[in-house]
Design an enzyme around this catalytic site. Structure first.
Site, PDB file in Angstrom:
ATOM      1  CE  LYS A  21      -3.047  -0.080   3.127  1.00 48.73           C
ATOM      2  NZ  LYS A  21      -4.240  -0.465   4.217  1.00 48.73           N
ATOM      3  NE  ARG A  28      -2.955   9.981  -5.263  1.00 49.53           N
ATOM      4  CZ  ARG A  28      -4.085  10.608  -5.836  1.00 49.53           C
ATOM      5  NH1 ARG A  28      -4.136  10.209  -7.391  1.00 49.53           N
ATOM      6  NH2 ARG A  28      -4.816  11.697  -5.513  1.00 49.53           N
ATOM      7  CG  PHE A  42      -8.956   5.402  -4.446  1.00 50.22           C
ATOM      8  CD1 PHE A  42      -9.042   4.366  -3.444  1.00 50.22           C
ATOM      9  CD2 PHE A  42      -9.742   5.895  -5.279  1.00 50.22           C
ATOM     10  CE1 PHE A  42     -10.552   4.013  -3.574  1.00 50.22           C
ATOM     11  CE2 PHE A  42     -10.987   5.341  -5.482  1.00 50.22           C
ATOM     12  CZ  PHE A  42     -11.378   4.204  -4.658  1.00 50.22           C
ATOM     13  NE  ARG A  46      -9.747  -9.335   0.686  1.00 54.89           N
ATOM     14  CZ  ARG A  46      -8.564 -10.059  -0.018  1.00 54.89           C
ATOM     15  NH1 ARG A  46      -7.429 -10.021   0.261  1.00 54.89           N
ATOM     16  NH2 ARG A  46      -8.999 -11.098  -1.003  1.00 54.89           N
ATOM     17  CB  SER A 115     -20.511 -12.178 -12.323  1.00 56.92           C
ATOM     18  OG  SER A 115     -19.424 -11.881 -12.362  1.00 56.92           O
ATOM     19  CD  GLU A 140      -6.377 -11.582  -6.847  1.00 55.57           C
ATOM     20  OE1 GLU A 140      -6.807 -12.565  -7.645  1.00 55.57           O
ATOM     21  OE2 GLU A 140      -7.343 -11.009  -6.222  1.00 55.57           O
ATOM     22  CB  ALA A 152     -16.261  -4.923  -8.434  1.00 61.11           C
TER      23      ALA A 152
HETATM   24  P1  0O2 Z   1     -12.690 -11.134  -0.899  1.00 60.05           P
HETATM   25  O1  0O2 Z   1     -11.813 -11.675   0.198  1.00 60.05           O
HETATM   26  O2  0O2 Z   1     -14.022 -11.003  -0.831  1.00 60.05           O
HETATM   27  O3  0O2 Z   1     -12.015 -10.165  -1.786  1.00 60.05           O
HETATM   28  P2  0O2 Z   1     -12.545 -17.984  -8.739  1.00 60.05           P
HETATM   29  O4  0O2 Z   1     -13.242 -17.314  -7.720  1.00 60.05           O
HETATM   30  O5  0O2 Z   1     -12.321 -19.400  -8.652  1.00 60.05           O
HETATM   31  O6  0O2 Z   1     -13.488 -17.754 -10.070  1.00 60.05           O
HETATM   32  P3  0O2 Z   1     -10.049 -17.158  -8.281  1.00 60.05           P
HETATM   33  O7  0O2 Z   1      -8.790 -17.689  -8.913  1.00 60.05           O
HETATM   34  O8  0O2 Z   1     -10.316 -17.500  -6.944  1.00 60.05           O
HETATM   35  O9  0O2 Z   1     -11.198 -17.398  -9.098  1.00 60.05           O
HETATM   36  O10 0O2 Z   1      -9.709 -15.536  -8.148  1.00 60.05           O
HETATM   37  P4  0O2 Z   1     -10.133 -14.261  -8.973  1.00 60.05           P
HETATM   38  O11 0O2 Z   1     -11.358 -14.441  -9.483  1.00 60.05           O
HETATM   39  O12 0O2 Z   1      -9.184 -14.416 -10.120  1.00 60.05           O
HETATM   40  O13 0O2 Z   1     -10.084 -13.377  -8.001  1.00 60.05           O
HETATM   41  C1  0O2 Z   1     -10.771 -13.520  -6.781  1.00 60.05           C
HETATM   42  C2  0O2 Z   1     -11.186 -12.098  -6.522  1.00 60.05           C
HETATM   43  O14 0O2 Z   1     -11.787 -11.135  -7.523  1.00 60.05           O
HETATM   44  C3  0O2 Z   1     -12.521 -12.061  -5.348  1.00 60.05           C
HETATM   45  O15 0O2 Z   1     -12.153 -12.162  -4.282  1.00 60.05           O
HETATM   46  C4  0O2 Z   1     -13.102 -10.787  -5.786  1.00 60.05           C
HETATM   47  O16 0O2 Z   1     -12.367  -9.653  -5.033  1.00 60.05           O
HETATM   48  C5  0O2 Z   1     -12.822 -10.471  -7.185  1.00 60.05           C
HETATM   49  N1  0O2 Z   1     -13.790 -11.038  -7.980  1.00 60.05           N
HETATM   50  C6  0O2 Z   1     -13.803 -12.247  -8.827  1.00 60.05           C
HETATM   51  N2  0O2 Z   1     -15.001 -12.306  -9.365  1.00 60.05           N
HETATM   52  C7  0O2 Z   1     -15.721 -11.207  -9.029  1.00 60.05           C
HETATM   53  C8  0O2 Z   1     -17.147 -11.108  -9.311  1.00 60.05           C
HETATM   54  O17 0O2 Z   1     -17.945 -11.766  -9.811  1.00 60.05           O
HETATM   55  N3  0O2 Z   1     -17.637 -10.067  -8.482  1.00 60.05           N
HETATM   56  C9  0O2 Z   1     -16.992  -9.325  -7.646  1.00 60.05           C
HETATM   57  N4  0O2 Z   1     -17.521  -8.205  -7.075  1.00 60.05           N
HETATM   58  N5  0O2 Z   1     -15.734  -9.510  -7.343  1.00 60.05           N
HETATM   59  C10 0O2 Z   1     -15.069 -10.688  -8.338  1.00 60.05           C
HETATM   60  P5  0O2 Z   1     -13.269 -12.934  -3.233  1.00 60.05           P
HETATM   61  O18 0O2 Z   1     -13.022 -14.276  -3.446  1.00 60.05           O
HETATM   62  O19 0O2 Z   1     -14.533 -12.471  -3.433  1.00 60.05           O
HETATM   63  O20 0O2 Z   1     -12.235 -12.496  -1.752  1.00 60.05           O
HETATM   64  P1  0O2 Z   2      -6.626  10.310   1.915  1.00 57.48           P
HETATM   65  O1  0O2 Z   2      -5.531  11.247   1.486  1.00 57.48           O
HETATM   66  O2  0O2 Z   2      -7.078  10.307   3.347  1.00 57.48           O
HETATM   67  O3  0O2 Z   2      -7.962   9.884   1.023  1.00 57.48           O
HETATM   68  P2  0O2 Z   2      -4.924   3.311   5.829  1.00 57.48           P
HETATM   69  O4  0O2 Z   2      -3.718   3.880   5.006  1.00 57.48           O
HETATM   70  O5  0O2 Z   2      -4.441   1.761   6.248  1.00 57.48           O
HETATM   71  O6  0O2 Z   2      -5.346   4.103   6.954  1.00 57.48           O
HETATM   72  P3  0O2 Z   2      -6.478   2.061   4.049  1.00 57.48           P
HETATM   73  O7  0O2 Z   2      -6.391   0.825   4.577  1.00 57.48           O
HETATM   74  O8  0O2 Z   2      -5.716   2.332   2.624  1.00 57.48           O
HETATM   75  O9  0O2 Z   2      -5.842   3.064   4.859  1.00 57.48           O
HETATM   76  O10 0O2 Z   2      -8.013   2.639   3.921  1.00 57.48           O
HETATM   77  P4  0O2 Z   2      -9.062   2.384   2.981  1.00 57.48           P
HETATM   78  O11 0O2 Z   2     -10.356   2.631   3.831  1.00 57.48           O
HETATM   79  O12 0O2 Z   2      -8.942   0.929   2.270  1.00 57.48           O
HETATM   80  O13 0O2 Z   2      -9.028   3.476   1.777  1.00 57.48           O
HETATM   81  C1  0O2 Z   2      -7.782   3.873   1.212  1.00 57.48           C
HETATM   82  C2  0O2 Z   2      -7.839   5.239   0.478  1.00 57.48           C
HETATM   83  O14 0O2 Z   2      -8.647   5.147  -0.512  1.00 57.48           O
HETATM   84  C3  0O2 Z   2      -8.208   6.265   1.606  1.00 57.48           C
HETATM   85  O15 0O2 Z   2      -7.271   7.142   1.466  1.00 57.48           O
HETATM   86  C4  0O2 Z   2      -9.702   6.545   1.104  1.00 57.48           C
HETATM   87  O16 0O2 Z   2      -9.742   7.864   1.288  1.00 57.48           O
HETATM   88  C5  0O2 Z   2      -9.565   6.250  -0.356  1.00 57.48           C
HETATM   89  N1  0O2 Z   2     -10.896   5.931  -1.065  1.00 57.48           N
HETATM   90  C6  0O2 Z   2     -11.721   4.956  -0.699  1.00 57.48           C
HETATM   91  N2  0O2 Z   2     -12.871   4.849  -1.325  1.00 57.48           N
HETATM   92  C7  0O2 Z   2     -12.642   6.302  -2.230  1.00 57.48           C
HETATM   93  C8  0O2 Z   2     -13.235   6.459  -3.501  1.00 57.48           C
HETATM   94  O17 0O2 Z   2     -14.287   5.761  -3.754  1.00 57.48           O
HETATM   95  N3  0O2 Z   2     -12.575   7.558  -4.301  1.00 57.48           N
HETATM   96  C9  0O2 Z   2     -11.559   8.074  -3.848  1.00 57.48           C
HETATM   97  N4  0O2 Z   2     -10.859   9.073  -4.525  1.00 57.48           N
HETATM   98  N5  0O2 Z   2     -10.885   7.771  -2.760  1.00 57.48           N
HETATM   99  C10 0O2 Z   2     -11.324   6.659  -2.043  1.00 57.48           C
HETATM  100  P5  0O2 Z   2      -6.061   7.431   2.199  1.00 57.48           P
HETATM  101  O18 0O2 Z   2      -5.009   6.662   1.987  1.00 57.48           O
HETATM  102  O19 0O2 Z   2      -6.536   7.273   3.778  1.00 57.48           O
HETATM  103  O20 0O2 Z   2      -5.692   8.843   2.105  1.00 57.48           O
END
Ligand code: 0O2
Ligand code: 0O2
Length: 266
Positions: A21, A28, A42, A46, A115, A140, A152
């Protein structure tokens, strides 16, 4: 595995997510500090929840002692971009890096999932420096446009809520919505290209105008008063009509007149 083992098992993945991260957020910042266009909007990251790891291991038949190689997205980084072109640019930057190794790539942009899901995934091997030495972990990197992310995020929350029971008409509407999001990306990309080429055209015009005006001044310098006045009149006409093509011709003629003036002066 008891809960203490999970904590220890996940630690290098947590470290990998935190470090990655920082690295992509810094990338950036670096673009911004050079006043350049940044392909990163951005960054988020996780660690996969333990229940999701177990579910995925079961689905993919991965034994518990093979989780490290069998589940590739325990550490996950998501990078949001404005345009699809940015994703390709970013992929090239990732491939060129020396601090991570690309294992393989999944192009769900060209080949979207059933999907409707679109994103570009890169699986990397990332070396984590621990007190016990170097530990390479898989991670990943998901790259998506803002429109792909919008789709998504909502689709994921619906799927999470309804699991396998998502009604088939909803599935079709989600597929249609994914297509609409993709069309939106394409439309925005073509608008962007037009804006960039319009800016280019504007730049060309600015340069051309200053070249002509400087040329006219140089003709005065060589005492070609009548010629200079004629060019000025022609320029005034073309400036009114904004005829770039004729302005280019005028600039060419002016350069030739200047060469003649220089030759007869020497
Ligand atoms: P999390 O923890 O919720 O993010 P497979 O699931 O077997 O088809 P594979 O190889 O496991 O495929 O992984 P893939 O598809 O390359 O990547 C998995 C991740 O991609 C998912 O994580 C999602 O973050 C995203 N993703 C893949 N397909 C979809 C979809 O249809 N809709 C959305 N919204 N996201 C998708 P997980 O498993 O959800 O875990
Ligand atoms: P800024 O300058 O405050 O925006 P961490 O670094 O661990 O505190 P983490 O886990 O990266 O933060 O936080 P999160 O919640 O996953 O979000 C990551 C960054 O993406 C945060 O910015 C959010 O403000 C930004 N973000 C989330 N959703 C959106 C979106 O829809 N649009 C835009 N432009 N930004 C988004 P930072 O890193 O806290 O910095």
């Amino acid at each position: 595995m008891d809960s203490r083992d999970w904590g220890r098992f996940l630690l290098p993945y947590e470290q990998a997510v935190e470090e990655l991260k920082v690295k992509f957020k810094t990338l950036r910042t670096e673009f911004k500090s050079r006043d350049e266009y940044t392909p990163i909007e951005f960054v988020t990251g996780r660690i996969k929840r333990i229940s999701s790891i177990l579910e995925k291991a079961k689905r993919l038949n991965v034994p518990m002692d093979k989780l490290e190689t069998g589940i590739e997205d325990i550490a996950g980084i998501r990078i949001m971009c404005q345009f699809v072109q940015d994703i390709h640019r970013l992929s090239a930057l990732i491939r060129a890096r020396k601090d991570m190794v690309v294992v393989y790539e999944k192009d769900y942009i060209t080949n979207n999932k059933e999907s409707g899901y679109r994103s570009y995934h890169i699986i990397i091997e990332y070396p984590v420096q621990t007190s016990l030495g170097l530990k390479p972990v898989l991670a990943e990197i998901q790259m998506r446009t803002l429109a792909m992310n919008f789709w998504a995020t909502i689709e994921h929350s619906l799927n999470y809520k309804f699991k396998e029971h998502l009604p088939s008409d909803i599935k079709v509407r989600l597929q249609n919505a994914a297509e609409a999001a993709y069309q939106l990306d394409q439309e925005m990309a073509s608008i962007r290209d037009e804006i960039i080429s319009a800016q280019q055209h504007f730049e060309d015009k600015t340069h051309l105008v200053s070249r002509v005006l400087n040329g006219i001044q140089d003709l005065y310098y060589y005492h070609r008063i009548r010629e200079a006045a004629q060019f000025q009149l022609k320029f005034n006409e073309l400036w009114e009509t904004e005829d770039m093509w004729q302005l280019k011709e005028l600039s060419q003629e002016l350069q030739e007149a200047l060469q003649r003036a220089k030759r007869s002066n020497s």
